[in-house]
Scaffold this motif. Sequence first.
Motif, mmCIF file in Angstrom:
data_model
loop_
_atom_site.group_PDB
_atom_site.id
_atom_site.type_symbol
_atom_site.label_atom_id
_atom_site.label_comp_id
_atom_site.label_asym_id
_atom_site.label_seq_id
_atom_site.Cartn_x
_atom_site.Cartn_y
_atom_site.Cartn_z
ATOM 1 N N HIS A 73 0.823 -1.208 0.000
ATOM 2 C CA HIS A 73 0.000 0.000 0.000
ATOM 3 C C HIS A 73 0.861 1.265 0.000
ATOM 4 C CE1 HIS A 73 -3.544 2.429 0.541
ATOM 5 N NE2 HIS A 73 -3.028 2.987 1.610
ATOM 6 N N TRP A 74 1.925 1.251 0.792
ATOM 7 C CA TRP A 74 2.716 2.486 0.928
ATOM 8 C C TRP A 74 3.802 2.624 -0.120
ATOM 9 C CZ3 TRP A 74 3.281 1.569 6.888
ATOM 10 C CH2 TRP A 74 2.078 1.958 7.517
ATOM 11 N N THR A 75 4.274 1.512 -0.681
ATOM 12 C CA THR A 75 5.399 1.637 -1.622
ATOM 13 C C THR A 75 5.044 1.196 -3.032
ATOM 14 O OG1 THR A 75 6.296 -0.593 -1.402
ATOM 15 C CG2 THR A 75 6.970 1.000 0.273
ATOM 16 N N ARG A 76 3.967 0.477 -3.210
ATOM 17 C CA ARG A 76 3.561 -0.093 -4.508
ATOM 18 C C ARG A 76 4.594 -1.097 -5.037
ATOM 19 N NH1 ARG A 76 -0.856 -0.234 -3.864
ATOM 20 N NH2 ARG A 76 -1.391 -0.595 -6.020
ATOM 21 N N ILE A 77 5.422 -1.651 -4.171
ATOM 22 C CA ILE A 77 6.328 -2.727 -4.600
ATOM 23 C C ILE A 77 5.607 -4.046 -4.312
ATOM 24 C CG2 ILE A 77 8.626 -3.765 -4.377
ATOM 25 C CD1 ILE A 77 9.502 -1.235 -2.868
ATOM 26 N N PRO A 78 5.551 -4.956 -5.292
ATOM 27 C CA PRO A 78 4.908 -6.243 -5.017
ATOM 28 C C PRO A 78 5.613 -6.982 -3.881
ATOM 29 C CG PRO A 78 5.418 -6.020 -7.359
ATOM 30 C CD PRO A 78 6.079 -4.870 -6.660
ATOM 31 N N CYS A 79 4.837 -7.595 -3.028
ATOM 32 C CA CYS A 79 5.416 -8.272 -1.859
ATOM 33 C C CYS A 79 4.791 -9.654 -1.705
ATOM 34 C CB CYS A 79 5.153 -7.425 -0.614
ATOM 35 S SG CYS A 79 5.727 -8.179 0.927
ATOM 36 N N GLU A 80 5.651 -10.649 -1.557
ATOM 37 C CA GLU A 80 5.187 -12.006 -1.264
ATOM 38 C C GLU A 80 5.590 -12.348 0.156
ATOM 39 O OE1 GLU A 80 7.363 -14.634 -3.810
ATOM 40 O OE2 GLU A 80 6.762 -13.545 -5.605
ATOM 41 N N VAL A 81 4.814 -13.186 0.787
ATOM 42 C CA VAL A 81 5.165 -13.633 2.137
ATOM 43 C C VAL A 81 5.134 -15.142 2.112
ATOM 44 C CG1 VAL A 81 4.653 -13.393 4.583
ATOM 45 C CG2 VAL A 81 3.819 -11.676 2.965
ATOM 46 N N GLU A 82 6.187 -15.753 2.620
ATOM 47 C CA GLU A 82 6.204 -17.202 2.539
ATOM 48 C C GLU A 82 6.760 -17.825 3.818
ATOM 49 O OE1 GLU A 82 6.887 -18.593 -1.180
ATOM 50 O OE2 GLU A 82 6.827 -20.692 -0.571
ATOM 51 N N LEU A 83 6.182 -18.946 4.182
ATOM 52 C CA LEU A 83 6.735 -19.706 5.298
ATOM 53 C C LEU A 83 8.146 -20.099 4.913
ATOM 54 C CD1 LEU A 83 3.657 -21.979 5.984
ATOM 55 C CD2 LEU A 83 4.590 -20.264 7.561
ATOM 56 N N ALA A 84 9.096 -19.832 5.797
ATOM 57 C CA ALA A 84 10.494 -20.112 5.473
ATOM 58 C C ALA A 84 10.688 -21.584 5.132
ATOM 59 C CB ALA A 84 11.376 -19.703 6.648
ATOM 60 N N SER A 85 9.910 -22.456 5.760
ATOM 61 C CA SER A 85 10.085 -23.896 5.535
ATOM 62 C C SER A 85 9.631 -24.331 4.143
ATOM 63 C CB SER A 85 9.315 -24.677 6.601
ATOM 64 O OG SER A 85 7.959 -24.271 6.607
ATOM 65 N N GLU A 86 8.819 -23.511 3.482
ATOM 66 C CA GLU A 86 8.346 -23.840 2.136
ATOM 67 C C GLU A 86 9.193 -23.168 1.057
ATOM 68 O OE1 GLU A 86 5.844 -25.808 1.037
ATOM 69 O OE2 GLU A 86 5.631 -26.483 3.112
ATOM 70 N N PHE A 87 9.722 -22.019 1.423
ATOM 71 C CA PHE A 87 10.317 -21.093 0.464
ATOM 72 C C PHE A 87 11.319 -21.723 -0.505
ATOM 73 C CE2 PHE A 87 13.741 -17.848 -0.157
ATOM 74 C CZ PHE A 87 13.029 -16.987 -0.966
ATOM 75 N N ARG A 88 12.403 -22.281 0.032
ATOM 76 C CA ARG A 88 13.476 -22.656 -0.896
ATOM 77 C C ARG A 88 13.175 -23.951 -1.628
ATOM 78 N NH1 ARG A 88 17.539 -25.853 2.325
ATOM 79 N NH2 ARG A 88 16.308 -26.210 4.193
ATOM 80 N N TYR A 89 12.123 -24.654 -1.207
ATOM 81 C CA TYR A 89 11.816 -25.919 -1.882
ATOM 82 C C TYR A 89 10.945 -25.735 -3.107
ATOM 83 C CZ TYR A 89 13.937 -27.836 2.241
ATOM 84 O OH TYR A 89 14.838 -28.129 3.229
ATOM 85 N N ARG A 90 10.603 -24.479 -3.412
ATOM 86 C CA ARG A 90 9.753 -24.291 -4.600
ATOM 87 C C ARG A 90 10.488 -23.527 -5.700
ATOM 88 N NH1 ARG A 90 8.061 -19.006 -5.190
ATOM 89 N NH2 ARG A 90 8.207 -17.865 -3.243
ATOM 90 N N ASP A 91 11.807 -23.420 -5.601
ATOM 91 C CA ASP A 91 12.601 -22.740 -6.617
ATOM 92 C C ASP A 91 12.121 -21.304 -6.834
ATOM 93 O OD1 ASP A 91 14.525 -22.414 -8.493
ATOM 94 O OD2 ASP A 91 13.529 -23.582 -10.063
ATOM 95 N N PRO A 92 12.146 -20.487 -5.787
ATOM 96 C CA PRO A 92 11.619 -19.121 -5.895
ATOM 97 C C PRO A 92 12.441 -18.264 -6.859
ATOM 98 C CG PRO A 92 12.786 -19.410 -3.816
ATOM 99 C CD PRO A 92 12.717 -20.761 -4.453
ATOM 100 N N ILE A 93 11.788 -17.282 -7.461
ATOM 101 C CA ILE A 93 12.452 -16.402 -8.428
ATOM 102 C C ILE A 93 13.031 -15.207 -7.678
ATOM 103 C CG2 ILE A 93 12.123 -14.993 -10.502
ATOM 104 C CD1 ILE A 93 9.644 -16.963 -10.998
ATOM 105 N N LEU A 94 14.360 -15.146 -7.655
ATOM 106 C CA LEU A 94 15.057 -14.118 -6.875
ATOM 107 C C LEU A 94 16.203 -13.568 -7.699
ATOM 108 C CD1 LEU A 94 15.477 -16.472 -3.821
ATOM 109 C CD2 LEU A 94 14.046 -14.447 -3.754
ATOM 110 N N ASP A 95 16.462 -12.270 -7.560
ATOM 111 C CA ASP A 95 17.662 -11.718 -8.192
ATOM 112 C C ASP A 95 18.119 -10.493 -7.396
ATOM 113 O OD1 ASP A 95 16.070 -9.555 -8.970
ATOM 114 O OD2 ASP A 95 15.566 -10.496 -10.879
#
Length: 369
Positions: A73-95
């Motif tokens: 709402h305040w920055t207009r940057i897309p934000c995802e929230v993920e359980l840390a235990s799930e995060f790296r097992y789904r090949d997240p898109i990061l750069d």
Amino acid sequence: EKGGYDYFMLKEIAEQPKAVADTLLGRIDASGSLTLDEVRISPRVLREVDKVVVVACGTAFHAGLIAKYAIEHWTRIPCEVELASEFRYRDPILDAQTLVIAISQSGETMDTLMALRHAREQGARVLAVCNTNGSTIPRESDAVLYTHAGPEVAVASTKAFLTQLVACYLVALYLGQVRGTKWGDEIQAVVRDLSRISYEVERVLATMEPVRALARSLAAKNTVLFLGRHVGYPVALEGALKLKELAYMHAEGFAAGELKHGPIALIEEDLPVVVVVPSPKGRSVLHDKIVSNIQEIRARGARTVVIAEEGDEAVVPYADHLIRIPATPVLLQPLVATVPLQVFACELATARGNEVDQPRNLAKSVTVE
Ligand code: M6R
């Protein structure tokens, strides 16, 4: 050590106004601008961020869910929230343009640590929001914003959660500031109200006796449901988590808009349902929708426990129990709405004869995967 309280949890609940104030201290100046000197990620890098990903576990994850509303709402940057235990097992898109925010009270949670390591390997910048100086998560991050809750001893997180929210609001506002988001009246009002919010937390704490009495009266129940919308939805999840871990009761949090998609089938005579009502101002659409949800569940026999802002009269006819919280800007409401849920869970645990500070099967910090 417990400062006259029976449990560390009670002491830590009572310390929340100070924890919140301490986390804000020195970070907002008189003109309303933010100085987060410790966040050693250059403004240039922060201006280039095109996605924020929050990773955390448990209560810290709930803080992250609330952070998403503020950041987007305040920055207009897309934000995802993920359980840390799930995060790296789904090949997240990061750069390199991804800002990862790792939230952790202890700074030692293994899943959160592994998630941030994975994020850094992919070139993302990691900002830790942490309560423990010099712990592993901030040491392995690019930057850290410390929450100043002081040591949290009770396994169930309370004051750390409120300070995580404050830190996330600060990060969101800071991102807005460095990126030149238009500082309209709304944000100015939020900054002003945030700097005074510890008084509101104090006011809520002073009115908790009826919540305790209600909790005691529900000690023989098996199930409690929690409903919320918008930022009230993660608050409902947090209320349910507190009740599970402390009272060992079946507790579930739902987005109120999902009721008709399944959960309403659970409603039966005298089932306690706690509803976190959004502010009637500014978000009247959501407010009205939740009021009709309360009517619907009550018509099916639910015992409604309604958490609503002072002055919100529309809920009164449908509330079997009414818990008042001070009016705040919409996004800040979790700072006051969570407090009665902590008190409720703590009192239910006591009434059921459970060990409040050290619930069965749980550890304060989960250092294994
Ligand atoms: O230390 P952390 O914030 O990383 O811990 C995360 C969770 O283990 C923690 O919040 C847990 O859910 C609490 N017991 C909740 O009260």
